[in-house]
Design a protein around this motif. Structure first.
Motif, short mmCIF file in Angstrom:
data_model
loop_
_atom_site.label_atom_id
_atom_site.label_comp_id
_atom_site.label_asym_id
_atom_site.label_seq_id
_atom_site.Cartn_x
_atom_site.Cartn_y
_atom_site.Cartn_z
N ASP A 21 -6.20 5.73 -5.85
CA ASP A 21 -5.34 5.01 -6.79
C ASP A 21 -6.12 4.01 -7.64
O ASP A 21 -5.52 3.18 -8.35
CB ASP A 21 -4.23 4.28 -6.04
N GLU A 72 -5.11 -6.53 3.17
CA GLU A 72 -3.93 -6.87 3.97
C GLU A 72 -4.29 -7.84 5.08
O GLU A 72 -3.58 -8.84 5.31
CB GLU A 72 -3.32 -5.60 4.57
N HIS A 126 -5.15 -3.13 -13.35
CA HIS A 126 -5.10 -2.02 -12.40
C HIS A 126 -5.60 -0.78 -13.14
O HIS A 126 -4.96 -0.31 -14.08
CB HIS A 126 -3.68 -1.80 -11.88
N ASN A 177 -11.11 -3.24 0.67
CA ASN A 177 -10.23 -2.11 0.45
C ASN A 177 -8.80 -2.55 0.77
O ASN A 177 -8.55 -3.71 1.10
CB ASN A 177 -10.66 -0.88 1.26
N ARG A 178 -7.87 -1.64 0.68
CA ARG A 178 -6.46 -2.00 0.87
C ARG A 178 -6.20 -2.63 2.25
O ARG A 178 -5.55 -3.69 2.35
CB ARG A 178 -5.59 -0.75 0.71
N ILE A 227 0.49 -4.30 2.12
CA ILE A 227 0.53 -3.74 0.77
C ILE A 227 1.24 -2.39 0.81
O ILE A 227 0.73 -1.41 1.36
CB ILE A 227 -0.89 -3.59 0.20
N THR A 228 2.45 -2.37 0.24
CA THR A 228 3.25 -1.15 0.26
C THR A 228 3.64 -0.67 -1.14
O THR A 228 4.02 0.47 -1.32
CB THR A 228 4.55 -1.36 1.06
N ILE A 253 -9.66 -5.14 -5.34
CA ILE A 253 -9.11 -4.40 -4.21
C ILE A 253 -9.23 -2.91 -4.48
O ILE A 253 -8.61 -2.36 -5.39
CB ILE A 253 -7.64 -4.77 -3.96
N SER A 254 -10.05 -2.25 -3.67
CA SER A 254 -10.24 -0.80 -3.80
C SER A 254 -9.04 -0.08 -3.21
O SER A 254 -8.65 -0.33 -2.06
CB SER A 254 -11.52 -0.38 -3.08
N LEU A 255 -8.46 0.83 -4.00
CA LEU A 255 -7.25 1.54 -3.58
C LEU A 255 -7.50 3.03 -3.42
O LEU A 255 -6.57 3.85 -3.50
CB LEU A 255 -6.14 1.31 -4.61
N LYS A 271 3.53 -2.03 -5.75
CA LYS A 271 2.88 -2.84 -6.78
C LYS A 271 3.13 -4.33 -6.57
O LYS A 271 2.22 -5.15 -6.69
CB LYS A 271 3.39 -2.41 -8.15
N LEU A 273 1.10 -5.64 -3.69
CA LEU A 273 -0.32 -5.65 -4.06
C LEU A 273 -0.65 -6.92 -4.84
O LEU A 273 -1.64 -7.60 -4.56
CB LEU A 273 -0.63 -4.40 -4.91
#
Length: 360
Positions: free
Chosen positions: A279, A244, A292, A239-240, A251-252, A274-276, A254, A257
């Motif tokens: 989003d 990181e 994405h 995940n996010r 990750i803040t 990467i699960s967001l 695009k 990311l």
């Protein structure tokens, strides 16, 4: 194995006498390119002899955790240090087991290596796996051990108030134990791992398992076990926050990311998804592919098992020879189906349902 090699191998498994020209026509590449891919498959041991004798066994192995989950919900506001009338339920869980369950629903032949205690919970889990067709015959039973158990109490609003996790059993899933099962592991088309197992066991798998390894970091506390072996993994599904941690890139936006994904791929990792959350998902691979995608429409009932369904689906898609975008779509489709079920595993998940939801 590359995505193209996987695709060609699927066609060869369907028709072992297929010609190189037929393969070239199906793939839209030259015959000489097909010859190179077949040569690579032979060198890697996936094809032997004339007539394309396929040397792969059609199964996936999961190495990871199984839990007996015990949860309680009070009928009124929770009163500390007292007996609270309410509801208590038991269910099967564990990241590895949940992934295996979802893969079984998708029609995959699944083997699982975990560790059990010699208790009633182990018997319940074994009975469920037998019903699902998940082979746990090579999972050791630890004399005097306690099968992994997760005990939690929620408040009257459904939010967790307290939990106790007893996962000591997994320290018995040592490199020595895995080495005794190397034939099973190396005969798999894919090995899926979660980080409930010891760090030294993850390192052993990375060094000794000659098949693609897909890894689920599980949590930030356990994800650090993957850092030393990232370059030896095929696919990572963080995940996010986990991305990181493992990339070292906050990750803040695009740009960051993409930078985090690039940092992970630079280790030698083949693919990252990467699960967001709401989003969607960002996927990238070493060939430069990036996509994405937003989440798919779904009626949210329970999000607990979405990540496990996603991992099962991208494993299924890989075995189908699906490209990066199609694989990400499959993961999102499985997550959407999982979200619509009341339990961690939605029995409505199937290959047919997945293809329809993902439009692949």
């Amino acid at each position: 194995m590359t995505q193209r090699e996987r695709q060609l191998l699927n066609w060869i498994e369907e028709n072992p006498l297929i010609s190189q020209q037929e393969l070239a026509d199906k793939a839209g590449i030259t015959r000489s390119s097909v010859a190179v891919h077949i040569s690579n498959l032979m060198k890697k041991g996936y094809i032997t002899g004339k007539g394309y004798i396929v040397h792969t066994a059609p199964y996936v192995t999961v190495v990871g955790g199984v839990n007996m989950d015990i949860g309680g919900w009070p009928g009124e506001p929770l009163v500390p240090r007292d007996s609270n009338p309410g509801t208590v339920r038991m269910s099967l869980g564990g990241v590895g087991r949940n992934i295996a369950h979802n893969m079984s629903l998708l029609g995959l032949d699944v083997r699982m290596v975990t560790a059990f205690g010699d208790d009633l919970n182990a018997q319940k889990i074994a009975a469920s796996c037998a019903e699902l067709g998940i082979d746990i015959s090579q999972s050791p039973i630890v004399p005097g051990g306690r099968t992994s158990t997760y005990l939690f109490i929620n408040d009257e609003h459904g939010d967790m108030a307290l939990a106790v996790s007893d996962m000591d059993i997994y320290r018995h899933l040592t490199p020595h134990v895995l080495a005794a099962r190397q034939k099973l592991l190396c005969g798999s088309q894919v090995v899926v791992i979660d980080t409930n197992i010891p760090a030294e066991s993850i390192a052993w798998l990375a060094d000794n398992c000659g098949v693609p390894i897909f890894a689920d970091p599980v949590s930030t506390a356990k994800a650090v076990k993957l850092k030393p072996v990232l370059g030896k993994l095929h696919t990572l599904k963080p995940n996010r926050i986990e991305a990181e941690l493992l990339s070292g890139v906050p990750i803040t936006d695009k740009e960051s990311l993409h930078k985090a994904a690039d940092a992970l791929l630079e280790t030698g990792l083949h693919r990252v998804f990467i699960s967001l959350g709401s989003d969607g998902v960002f996927a990238a691979d070493r060939s430069g592919g990036q996509v994405h995608l937003p989440v798919l429409p779904a009626k949210m009932v329970n999000t607990t098992g979405c990540g496990d369904a996603f991992m099962a689906a991208i494993t299924w898609a890989y075995l189908q020879g699906t490209d990066l975008e199609g694989t990400a779509k499959a993961g999102l489709a499985a997550s959407a189906i999982a979200m619509e079920g009341g339990e961690t595993i939605n029995p409505a998940l199937s290959e047919k349902a997945l293809k329809a939801r993902a439009s692949i």
